[in-house]
Each structure stands twice: as structure tokens, then as C-alpha cells.
Design a protein around this motif. Structure first.
Motif, PDB file in Angstrom:
ATOM      1  N   VAL A 184       5.917  15.621   0.698  1.00 53.92           N
ATOM      2  CA  VAL A 184       5.091  16.822   0.834  1.00 53.92           C
ATOM      3  C   VAL A 184       5.093  17.553  -0.499  1.00 53.92           C
ATOM      4  O   VAL A 184       6.079  17.540  -1.231  1.00 53.92           O
ATOM      5  N   GLY A 185       3.951  18.162  -0.831  1.00 50.93           N
ATOM      6  CA  GLY A 185       3.832  18.959  -2.037  1.00 50.93           C
ATOM      7  C   GLY A 185       3.259  20.325  -1.723  1.00 50.93           C
ATOM      8  O   GLY A 185       2.535  20.488  -0.729  1.00 50.93           O
ATOM      9  N   LEU A 186       3.570  21.308  -2.560  1.00 53.68           N
ATOM     10  CA  LEU A 186       3.136  22.688  -2.321  1.00 53.68           C
ATOM     11  C   LEU A 186       2.533  23.279  -3.577  1.00 53.68           C
ATOM     12  O   LEU A 186       3.161  23.297  -4.636  1.00 53.68           O
ATOM     13  N   ALA A 187       1.299  23.758  -3.469  1.00 51.97           N
ATOM     14  CA  ALA A 187       0.677  24.584  -4.494  1.00 51.97           C
ATOM     15  C   ALA A 187       0.718  26.031  -4.028  1.00 51.97           C
ATOM     16  O   ALA A 187       0.684  26.308  -2.822  1.00 51.97           O
ATOM     17  N   LEU A 193      -5.634  18.387  -3.853  1.00 52.97           N
ATOM     18  CA  LEU A 193      -5.662  17.041  -4.425  1.00 52.97           C
ATOM     19  C   LEU A 193      -4.768  16.957  -5.663  1.00 52.97           C
ATOM     20  O   LEU A 193      -4.104  15.939  -5.898  1.00 52.97           O
ATOM     21  N   GLY A 194      -4.742  18.013  -6.460  1.00 49.40           N
ATOM     22  CA  GLY A 194      -3.879  18.019  -7.632  1.00 49.40           C
ATOM     23  C   GLY A 194      -2.411  17.988  -7.260  1.00 49.40           C
ATOM     24  O   GLY A 194      -1.623  17.256  -7.878  1.00 49.40           O
ATOM     25  N   VAL A 195      -2.035  18.765  -6.257  1.00 51.30           N
ATOM     26  CA  VAL A 195      -0.619  18.758  -5.875  1.00 51.30           C
ATOM     27  C   VAL A 195      -0.259  17.452  -5.174  1.00 51.30           C
ATOM     28  O   VAL A 195       0.895  17.006  -5.235  1.00 51.30           O
ATOM     29  N   SER A 196      -1.247  16.776  -4.555  1.00 52.76           N
ATOM     30  CA  SER A 196      -0.953  15.462  -3.978  1.00 52.76           C
ATOM     31  C   SER A 196      -0.583  14.467  -5.078  1.00 52.76           C
ATOM     32  O   SER A 196       0.250  13.576  -4.877  1.00 52.76           O
ATOM     33  N   ALA A 197      -1.185  14.627  -6.268  1.00 51.98           N
ATOM     34  CA  ALA A 197      -0.893  13.723  -7.370  1.00 51.98           C
ATOM     35  C   ALA A 197       0.551  13.868  -7.844  1.00 51.98           C
ATOM     36  O   ALA A 197       1.255  12.870  -8.045  1.00 51.98           O
ATOM     37  N   VAL A 198       1.010  15.108  -8.034  1.00 52.89           N
ATOM     38  CA  VAL A 198       2.388  15.276  -8.496  1.00 52.89           C
ATOM     39  C   VAL A 198       3.378  14.913  -7.386  1.00 52.89           C
ATOM     40  O   VAL A 198       4.499  14.475  -7.676  1.00 52.89           O
ATOM     41  N   THR A 199       2.971  15.072  -6.132  1.00 54.17           N
ATOM     42  CA  THR A 199       3.837  14.642  -5.028  1.00 54.17           C
ATOM     43  C   THR A 199       4.033  13.131  -5.071  1.00 54.17           C
ATOM     44  O   THR A 199       5.150  12.624  -4.892  1.00 54.17           O
ATOM     45  N   ARG A 200       2.965  12.393  -5.321  1.00 53.65           N
ATOM     46  CA  ARG A 200       3.066  10.932  -5.461  1.00 53.65           C
ATOM     47  C   ARG A 200       3.919  10.564  -6.663  1.00 53.65           C
ATOM     48  O   ARG A 200       4.736   9.635  -6.609  1.00 53.65           O
ATOM     49  N   MET A 203       0.850  -1.202   0.000  1.00 54.04           N
ATOM     50  CA  MET A 203       0.000   0.000   0.000  1.00 54.04           C
ATOM     51  C   MET A 203       0.880   1.244   0.000  1.00 54.04           C
ATOM     52  O   MET A 203       1.819   1.352   0.786  1.00 54.04           O
ATOM     53  N   ASP A 204       0.590   2.202  -0.915  1.00 51.40           N
ATOM     54  CA  ASP A 204       1.360   3.439  -0.968  1.00 51.40           C
ATOM     55  C   ASP A 204       1.148   4.259   0.290  1.00 51.40           C
ATOM     56  O   ASP A 204       0.045   4.313   0.853  1.00 51.40           O
ATOM     57  N   SER A 205       2.213   4.938   0.719  1.00 48.58           N
ATOM     58  CA  SER A 205       2.108   5.798   1.897  1.00 48.58           C
ATOM     59  C   SER A 205       1.383   7.086   1.550  1.00 48.58           C
ATOM     60  O   SER A 205       1.427   7.548   0.404  1.00 48.58           O
ATOM     61  N   PRO A 206       0.723   7.710   2.514  1.00 51.13           N
ATOM     62  CA  PRO A 206       0.073   8.997   2.255  1.00 51.13           C
ATOM     63  C   PRO A 206       1.083  10.104   2.044  1.00 51.13           C
ATOM     64  O   PRO A 206       2.267   9.966   2.389  1.00 51.13           O
ATOM     65  N   VAL A 207       0.611  11.215   1.477  1.00 52.95           N
ATOM     66  CA  VAL A 207       1.447  12.399   1.286  1.00 52.95           C
ATOM     67  C   VAL A 207       0.730  13.606   1.877  1.00 52.95           C
ATOM     68  O   VAL A 207      -0.496  13.605   2.038  1.00 52.95           O
ATOM     69  N   LEU A 208       1.497  14.633   2.200  1.00 54.01           N
ATOM     70  CA  LEU A 208       0.964  15.897   2.697  1.00 54.01           C
ATOM     71  C   LEU A 208       0.929  16.885   1.538  1.00 54.01           C
ATOM     72  O   LEU A 208       1.967  17.186   0.936  1.00 54.01           O
ATOM     73  N   ALA A 209      -0.260  17.372   1.203  1.00 47.42           N
ATOM     74  CA  ALA A 209      -0.441  18.322   0.102  1.00 47.42           C
ATOM     75  C   ALA A 209      -0.906  19.647   0.665  1.00 47.42           C
ATOM     76  O   ALA A 209      -1.921  19.708   1.369  1.00 47.42           O
ATOM     77  N   ILE A 210      -0.190  20.714   0.354  1.00 46.29           N
ATOM     78  CA  ILE A 210      -0.461  22.037   0.923  1.00 46.29           C
ATOM     79  C   ILE A 210      -0.810  23.006  -0.199  1.00 46.29           C
ATOM     80  O   ILE A 210      -0.077  23.132  -1.180  1.00 46.29           O
ATOM     81  N   ASP A 211      -1.935  23.681  -0.046  1.00 47.16           N
ATOM     82  CA  ASP A 211      -2.395  24.695  -0.997  1.00 47.16           C
ATOM     83  C   ASP A 211      -2.324  26.050  -0.316  1.00 47.16           C
ATOM     84  O   ASP A 211      -3.173  26.394   0.497  1.00 47.16           O
ATOM     85  N   GLN A 212      -1.298  26.833  -0.643  1.00 46.65           N
ATOM     86  CA  GLN A 212      -1.143  28.158  -0.066  1.00 46.65           C
ATOM     87  C   GLN A 212      -1.861  29.161  -0.955  1.00 46.65           C
ATOM     88  O   GLN A 212      -1.392  29.510  -2.038  1.00 46.65           O
ATOM     89  N   GLY A 213      -3.027  29.657  -0.515  1.00 48.30           N
ATOM     90  CA  GLY A 213      -3.859  30.530  -1.309  1.00 48.30           C
ATOM     91  C   GLY A 213      -3.884  31.958  -0.824  1.00 48.30           C
ATOM     92  O   GLY A 213      -3.215  32.327   0.142  1.00 48.30           O
ATOM     93  N   THR A 214      -4.710  32.768  -1.475  1.00 47.59           N
ATOM     94  CA  THR A 214      -4.762  34.198  -1.191  1.00 47.59           C
ATOM     95  C   THR A 214      -5.296  34.493   0.205  1.00 47.59           C
ATOM     96  O   THR A 214      -4.740  35.316   0.932  1.00 47.59           O
ATOM     97  N   SER A 215      -6.393  33.841   0.584  1.00 43.88           N
ATOM     98  CA  SER A 215      -7.030  34.142   1.865  1.00 43.88           C
ATOM     99  C   SER A 215      -6.797  33.064   2.909  1.00 43.88           C
ATOM    100  O   SER A 215      -7.332  33.159   4.010  1.00 43.88           O
ATOM    101  N   GLY A 216      -5.990  32.054   2.580  1.00 40.43           N
ATOM    102  CA  GLY A 216      -5.704  31.029   3.568  1.00 40.43           C
ATOM    103  C   GLY A 216      -4.940  29.876   2.959  1.00 40.43           C
ATOM    104  O   GLY A 216      -4.719  29.813   1.745  1.00 40.43           O
ATOM    105  N   THR A 217      -4.530  28.966   3.815  1.00 36.94           N
ATOM    106  CA  THR A 217      -3.808  27.770   3.392  1.00 36.94           C
ATOM    107  C   THR A 217      -4.591  26.551   3.831  1.00 36.94           C
ATOM    108  O   THR A 217      -5.067  26.482   4.968  1.00 36.94           O
TER     109      THR A 217
END
Length: 481
Positions: A73-76, A421-428, A1-15
Motif C-alpha cells: 500500500v502507498g499513501l500520497a 498512479l504516481g504513488v502506486s509507482a513508488v509503492t511498487r 506477473m507482479d501483484s497489484p498494489v493499493l495506492a491512496i491519495d488523501q486530498g483536501t476535499s476527498g480521498t
């Protein structure tokens, strides 16, 4: 089973941060607010420290809720937000100038003679929305010290010590050669940035560095600009499909494949992502004020917040002739008139908050419909569906209005956090390059599908009223010379 990843979306009004497992889906989430400062004259700034602390807070919350280790970990990031900083210490030298900021408009006016050349070279119109005019403004008026970059580069450096950006974010600067997906010496010279130290441009998936900011050492293996991350999460790969994210602004993107397609209808041509050295491209149209327009109504006391859109707007059957052009930070695609101001017309003594809310929903949906029409014209094929995500997709009134004006089905993402979710894909993918792109994206079904509830004639009438008001605004406000 693949391990989970941490995906972070840093946006204008919040993360927003998600711990995503390919088998179990989202197993942990966290969120932290960011409050930009909206200043007179169209200025929008944010403290860089607030961006970083929101990334750390949201990421740590998500990991605590998941209760298990992650493999990467991935960052948007929010794309066109820029700052100057000291690469030796990481210390910010300026506040971050947010993508909505208009202060570089005079600089763009000075460079108007190079607008066509820059569009051909970079795919982007000359506009202060993009990063390069803001970077040049910082160099002219604030500081010559350190480096000046998009906010993701600073965040990546804070987390890992690396000096890098991904191709999709670099494509939002107006400094990237669109065909080569590499920095353009000519564009840099035109903006007076030819001597700048620039970050290396990397693929969306792959090792960038490691961070201990969330506890144990974790590799950073995924980077994408926010809207392209949502495009990936929505599985938009066919020319007849597009996605739109409804956040602070609204952003409609349509995939065009491995060849860049310059828009003939006012859209932006840009990098979708670069994977294993191969670049994919997309068309992009922007609406500057969406959730920020809802917040404006709330600040005036018309509603208390986004949760009031449906109950207040549904209290009346229609807008009763009120037309709202929510150009509160100017009009973006396909008009590119950031100098315009918004308008509300058709007011009467019987106008209620419900009429204003409905008019705002129609104004937002009409702008998105105009962008969708431009995308269809550029693609040479009509759109068959619009896939949507973002916080305001929770408003059934706005989504139904969108389906009505588009005369298309509107599919709402099961999870509003498509960017993460999109950045989690490229992190994987960065952890396991043997995965296909389709295998890396977490599958989901639409939570709701809105079908048009009015006919094409009524939709055309409503769009016609909106276009008439936009035309009146354009007539009243000559383009800057």
C-alpha cells in the motif's frame, strides 16, 4: 506477473484509492469525501478523524471492487496540512489546519527579517501556506503537548505505528535543508521548534511499516506528497516539460534533476522525491483557488457545480470584457501575496453567468500561464508542452483556454487520478527495488490534446488584461510591513 498494489491519495476535499496492476492497469477504485471547514478570517480546518475515515473507506472500496489481494500500500498526502497529536495514543490534540489556512500570516510578518535566509536554506518563501508557520502557530496558541506534524505523519502512525515522513513532504514544511534533504536545526530554531520530536525522513520507496487496516497485513512501501506523485505519474523528466494538477488549487511542477535550482522568478524549489538515497528536485508554482473558486461560484448560485462550466460558459463567445482574478485565498506564485482578495471587474447589466464562468476560466488559466512563464525563465528554456491532470481537466472550456493563453499544447492525462498512479509507482519500487523508475510507472497516453485556437497576439492581449487587474490589486493593497 507482479501483484497489484493499493495506492491512496488523501486530498483536501476527498480521498481517492486505486488498486493498480502493472499489466491490467486500474482494477479497483474507491472515493470518500472530506469537507474542510472554511471559517472567517481565512481559516480552514478539518477534523483529523474525517481524514482517517476517508482513507479507510476509499481503500476498502477499491479493494472490494478489485476482489483480489494486494502486495503493498502507498499513501500520497496533501502536503502542508498540520495538526498536534499524542504519539502515545495517536489521539489528535487539535483539528488539522489545512494548507489554505492563513492564520499564521502575522507570525510570518514577525519573521520577515529571516525570509531570505529561509528561502536560501529551504527553497521556500516565508508564507503561511507552508507547514512550519502553522506548526509554530499551534505551539504558540493551542498546545505544547504531544507532537506537531504534517497530516501524513499522523495517518502513517494510525495505519502502521511508525513515525515517519518522506523527503518530498518534509520539503513542504520549510524545516528541511534543501541541499541535504535532512531536517535543518537552523530553520527549526527560527520557528521556535528546535525542541520538537520530528519524524524520520525516509525515501519515497521502501518499507515503512505494516497495516491491518484493510484486512490482511499489508506493508506500507510508498510515500509521496501529492503534487510530486502526479509529477512522477506524468513522466515529467525533461526540462522543457511541466505538469499541472487542477484540484482545489492548481500546482505546476517542472523537474530540475539531482541538483536543487533556486528560483529567481518567484517559484518554490523543492524535493521531487528521494529514491535509494538520491534526491531529485523540482520547481513548483501554486494557484490557491481553482476547484474551490468553482465551488464558490456554485455556492453563490451562479452555477450548480463543475459540470456546468462547459455548458454555461459555452453559451457566450467570450467574457465580454469581464476579468476575474480568483485570488479568493490570496495570490501564490509568483507574487506571494496571500493577503490579497479576489476581484471581478468589467461587469455590466448584460453580464450573464456565462461571462462569469468564462472569466473564471481565463483567470485560472492566466495564473497557470504566469507560473509556466516563471518556470521557463528559471529553466532557461521554453516549455514545449504542459501535461495536466485532476478533476477540472474534464472541462474542455478550461483546457482550451489554458492552451490558448499558454500558446502550447495541453495534454490531458488519460486518468485524472495521476497522484494515486504516481504513488502506486513508488509503492511498487518499495516492493521491488530492482525495477527502474520508468518500469514502475503505469504507462498511459493523453486522452485529449488541446492545441492553441487563437494566435499569440490575442493571447498576449488577454494575459495583459489579467496582469493589469493584478497590478491594480497590488496597487490598492500595500504589502504588509
Amino acid at each position: 506477473m507482479d501483484s497489484p498494489v493499493l495506492a491512496i491519495d488523501q486530498g483536501t476535499s476527498g480521498t481517492k484509492a486505486l488498486v493498480v496492476c502493472p499489466e491490467r492497469g486500474v482494477i479497483g477504485s474507491g472515493a470518500a469525501e472530506v469537507r474542510p471547514h472554511y471559517l472567517p478570517g481565512g481559516l480552514v480546518e478539518v477534523d483529523p478523524a474525517a481524514l482517517l475515515s476517508s482513507v479507510l473507506d476509499a481503500g476498502r472500496q477499491a479493494l472490494a471492487e478489485a476482489g483480489e489481494a494486494v502486495a503493498g500500500v502507498g499513501l500520497a498526502n496533501q502536503g502542508e496540512t498540520v495538526l498536534a497529536w499524542d504519539p502515545a495514543t495517536g489521539r489528535p490534540l487539535t483539528d488539522a489546519i489545512v494548507w489554505q489556512d492563513r492564520r499564521a500570516a502575522p507570525l510570518c510578518a514577525e519573521m520577515a527579517a529571516y525570509g531570505d535566509e529561509l528561502r536560501r536554506l529551504t527553497g521556500l518563501p516565508l508564507d503561511p501556506y507552508f507547514a512550519a508557520p502553522k506548526m509554530a502557530w499551534i505551539r504558540r496558541f493551542l498546545t505544547r503537548e504531544g507532537v506537531v506534524t504534517t497530516s501524513d505523519v499522523w495517518l502513517i502512525h494510525q495505519l502502521t505505528g511508525a513515525f515517519a515522513t518522506d523527503a518530498s513532504t518534509a520539503g513542504r514544511t520549510q524545516l528541511l535543508d534543501l541541499d541535504k534533504a535532512a531536517w535543518s536545526p537552523r530553520a527549526l530554531d527560527l520557528f521556535g521548534l528546535g525542541t520538537e520530536r520530528l519524524p524520520r525522513v525516509v525515501d519515497a520507496a521502501g518499507p515503512v511499516g505494516t497495516t491491518t487496516a484493510f484486512g490482511a497485513e499489508i506493508p506500507l512501501t510508498g510515500l509521496l506528497v501529492d503534487q510530486q506523485a502526479a509529477l512522477l505519474a506524468q513522466r515529467v523528466t525533461a526540462p522543457s516539460t511541466a505538469k499541472c494538477t487542477y484540484g482545489t488549487g492548481a500546482f505546476l511542477l517542472a523537474q530540475t534533476g539531482t541538483e536543487p535550482r533556486r528560483s529567481a522568478n518567484g517559484l518554490v524549489s523543492c524535493v521531487a522525491w528521494r529514491l535509494a538515497g538520491e534526491t531529485s528536485y523540482c520547481l513548483d508554482g501554486q494557484v490557491y483557488t481553482v476547484a474551490s473558486a468553482v465551488r464558490w461560484l456554485a455556492d453563490l448560485g451562479v452555477i450548480s457545480g463543475a459540470r456546468d462550466i462547459d455548458p454555461v460558459g459555452s453559451a457566450v463567445p467570450d467574457s465580454e470584457g469581464v476579468t476575474f482574478v480568483p485570488a479568493l485565498a490570496g495570490l501564490a506564485a509568483p507574487w506571494w501575496r496571500g493577503d490579497l482578495r479576489g476581484s471581478v471587474t468589467g461587469l455590466g447589466l448584460d453580464t450573464t453567468p456565462g461571462h462569469l464562468v468564462r472569466a473564471l476560466c481565463e483567470g485560472i488559466a492566466a495564473q497557470v500561464a504566469e507560473v509556466a512563464a516563471a518556470a521557463a525563465a528559471d529553466l532557461g528554456t521554453p516549455l514545449s508542452v504542459l501535461r495536466v491532470d485532476g478533476g477540472l481537466t474534464r472541462s474542455s472550456l478550461l483546457m482550451q483556454t489554458q492552451a490558448d493563453l499558454l500558446q502550447l499544447p495541453v495534454e490531458v492525462s488519460e486518468l485524472p487520478d495521476a497522484t494515486a498512479l504516481g504513488v502506486s509507482a513508488v509503492t511498487r519500487l518499495g516492493l521491488n527495488p530492482s525495477l527502474s523508475l520508468g518500469e514502475a510507472v503505469v504507462r498511459g497516453k493523453p486522452s485529449t490534446v488541446y492545441e492553441p485556437a487563437i494566435g499569440p497576439d490575442q493571447a498576449a492581449e488577454r494575459l495583459g488584461a489579467f496582469r493589469a487587474e493584478v497590478a491594480a490589486l497590488l496597487d490598492r493593497t500595500p504589502a504588509p510591513s
